[in-house]
Design a protein around this motif. Structure first.
Motif, PDB file in Angstrom:
ATOM      1  N   PRO A   1      10.012   3.165  14.379  1.00 38.47           N
ATOM      2  CA  PRO A   1      10.769   2.832  13.170  1.00 38.47           C
ATOM      3  C   PRO A   1      10.340   3.704  11.994  1.00 38.47           C
ATOM      4  CG  PRO A   1       9.115   1.157  13.613  1.00 38.47           C
ATOM      5  CD  PRO A   1       9.076   2.114  14.772  1.00 38.47           C
ATOM      6  N   PRO A   2      11.041   3.605  10.867  1.00 36.95           N
ATOM      7  CA  PRO A   2      10.644   4.380   9.691  1.00 36.95           C
ATOM      8  C   PRO A   2       9.275   3.957   9.155  1.00 36.95           C
ATOM      9  CG  PRO A   2      12.867   3.475   9.427  1.00 36.95           C
ATOM     10  CD  PRO A   2      12.260   2.822  10.624  1.00 36.95           C
ATOM     11  N   VAL A   3       8.567   4.906   8.566  1.00 33.95           N
ATOM     12  CA  VAL A   3       7.317   4.599   7.858  1.00 33.95           C
ATOM     13  C   VAL A   3       7.687   4.186   6.434  1.00 33.95           C
ATOM     14  CG1 VAL A   3       5.165   5.537   6.939  1.00 33.95           C
ATOM     15  CG2 VAL A   3       5.949   6.202   9.224  1.00 33.95           C
ATOM     16  N   VAL A   4       7.404   2.938   6.102  1.00 31.12           N
ATOM     17  CA  VAL A   4       7.738   2.412   4.772  1.00 31.12           C
ATOM     18  C   VAL A   4       6.464   1.843   4.151  1.00 31.12           C
ATOM     19  CG1 VAL A   4       9.184   0.842   3.447  1.00 31.12           C
ATOM     20  CG2 VAL A   4      10.082   1.855   5.554  1.00 31.12           C
ATOM     21  N   ASN A   5       5.976   2.513   3.137  1.00 31.29           N
ATOM     22  CA  ASN A   5       4.771   2.055   2.454  1.00 31.29           C
ATOM     23  C   ASN A   5       5.039   0.788   1.645  1.00 31.29           C
ATOM     24  OD1 ASN A   5       3.068   4.083   3.372  1.00 31.29           O
ATOM     25  ND2 ASN A   5       3.433   5.415   1.609  1.00 31.29           N
ATOM     26  N   ASP A   6       4.105  -0.124   1.659  1.00 30.36           N
ATOM     27  CA  ASP A   6       4.161  -1.281   0.782  1.00 30.36           C
ATOM     28  C   ASP A   6       3.883  -0.808  -0.644  1.00 30.36           C
ATOM     29  OD1 ASP A   6       3.838  -4.469   0.587  1.00 30.36           O
ATOM     30  OD2 ASP A   6       2.301  -3.513  -0.660  1.00 30.36           O
ATOM     31  N   SER A   7       4.776  -1.120  -1.571  1.00 36.52           N
ATOM     32  CA  SER A   7       4.668  -0.541  -2.916  1.00 36.52           C
ATOM     33  C   SER A   7       3.396  -0.989  -3.643  1.00 36.52           C
ATOM     34  CB  SER A   7       5.905  -0.887  -3.745  1.00 36.52           C
ATOM     35  OG  SER A   7       6.058  -2.296  -3.854  1.00 36.52           O
ATOM     36  N   THR A   8       2.972  -2.217  -3.422  1.00 37.25           N
ATOM     37  CA  THR A   8       1.733  -2.680  -4.064  1.00 37.25           C
ATOM     38  C   THR A   8       0.530  -1.881  -3.558  1.00 37.25           C
ATOM     39  OG1 THR A   8       2.601  -4.921  -4.339  1.00 37.25           O
ATOM     40  CG2 THR A   8       0.207  -4.651  -4.425  1.00 37.25           C
TER      41      THR A   8
END
Length: 387
Positions: free
Chosen positions: A296-303
């Motif tokens: 799946p896509p790599v999606v960083n947690d914004s916090t």
């Protein structure tokens, strides 16, 4: 870190181990000697080795207060590439196998972090898991295997780095959200009715149909998906026919698809299937469509990514941080981020030493950036909030 000299010494230690690992690369799922090498070092540091699927290795360091558990990850596998170029005495000694993505560097850096933390245990508040992961380069993924085995069950946050040739040396960066694309493969077999090339009207030509399919797939990206939503469909292999004057009965298309949003990923699959069946039916042919799910896509947690940005600017320098563009390359670190908050980080090394892209036979790491990577991992753990 107590001082710059200490960091330089630790980096030199990591470089020594990286060069050994570089000479003895192992393919995905076959990193048995690599596992033993890591195990010897980790055992010598007095860290506990947890029970997770071989040839991955997971080590544990209890914090002085044990309030939270932070995971740090490195990948260990090499690629089926014959290495080229000058490597100053550490070129691969395994024919047809080479570390041409940087995983040897990731492993050595995480070993150095484990060494420093074990020797400076009093300064480590949180529990730390050191994940040396097998099989990043293939599917099924080594990250998915570890997630399914429960590696993140007691983890509060996870962080990983990639020594990145596409980012200038001296920069360290990430995104505050989607960072890397998904990666899925597909294979389409067009089944028709071949014949002599001089009598095309007596055939149903799968080669001609294939040309329509290839054109139609590009319309998915250019006309059916929002232009600001990155996506890619690429046909990498076309297979069919035996002679110049024979129209074949089958043609096979093999390709890949990438996206940075899960719903876009699903939409592409849906439209490839619908367009393939529709176009083939219009020419009186049929098709078999197989999707091979990847990462799946790599999606960083914004916090967590904002926290990492703060660590970079405060401890590596305000001019070091770079807000990077989304790249369509894939990384199975995404499986961890699907389960726990965290961030994936690029450590830039583009320059004279690292001129060639990842997976190129002449790819090499710029070892001067190891200091920044080691320092960053240590500070992420030390600065991670307790509340």
């Amino acid at each position: 870190m107590k001082n710059r000299e200490e960091l330089q010494t630790l980096s030199a230690w990591a470089i020594k181990h990286r060069r050994y690992l570089h000479q003895y690369p192992e393919l995905s799922g076959e990193e048995h000697k690599t596992n033993e090498y890591i195990k010897r070092i980790i055992t010598g540091l007095g860290l506990e080795i947890l029970d997770f699927p071989h040839p991955s290795l997971v080590a544990f360091l209890p914090g002085t207060k044990g309030s939270k558990t932070i995971a740090l990850r490195a990948d260990t596998d090499a690629l089926p590439v014959h290495e080229e170029g000058e490597k100053a005495g550490y070129i691969s000694k395994v024919p047809g196998v080479a570390h041409v993505c940087g995983h040897d560097g990731h492993t050595a850096i995480l070993l150095a972090v484990a060494k420093w933390m074990s020797e400076n245990h009093e300064s480590i508040v949180h529990n730390v898991k050191f994940i040396f992961q097998s099989s990043e380069e293939i599917s099924p993924s080594g990250a998915l295997e570890l997630v399914n085995a429960g590696v993140l069950e007691d983890v509060d946050a996870i962080f990983g780095i990639h020594l990145w040739q596409g980012l200038k040396k001296g920069s360290v960066g990430l995104t505050h959200g989607p960072m890397m694309g998904s990666s899925d493969d597909f294979e389409i077999v067009i089944e028709a009715s071949g014949g002599h090339g001089s009598l095309p009207h007596e055939t149903i030509d799968p080669t001609y149909i294939a040309s329509h399919l290839i054109q139609s797939y590009q319309a998915i990206v250019s006309r059916q998906i929002n232009p600001v939503d990155p996506s890619v469909i690429s046909i990498g292999k076309i297979e069919g026919g035996t002679n110049y004057n024979i129209i074949p009965s089958t043609v096979t298309l093999s390709g890949s698809m990438r996206a940075v949003k899960t719903d876009t990923r699903d939409f592409i699959k849906k439209r490839i299937l619908e367009q393939t069946n529709g176009i083939c039916a219009s020419f009186l042919a049929t098709a078999k469509v197989e999707f091979i799910d990847g990462t799946p896509p790599v999606v960083n947690d914004s916090t967590e990514s904002m926290f990492v940005e703060k660590v970079i600017t405060e401890h590596l320098g305000a001019n070091v941080f770079s807000l990077v563009d989304v790249v369509m390359a894939a990384e199975d670190f995404s499986f961890y981020l699907n389960e726990r908050p965290g961030a994936f980080i690029f450590v830039g090394m583009n320059g004279e030493k690292s001129q060639y892209p990842h997976h190129h036979p002449k790819f090499d790491l710029d070892e001067e950036v190891f200091e920044s990577a080691i320092h960053l991992f240590i500070k992420i753990v030390q600065q991670y909030p307790s509340d």
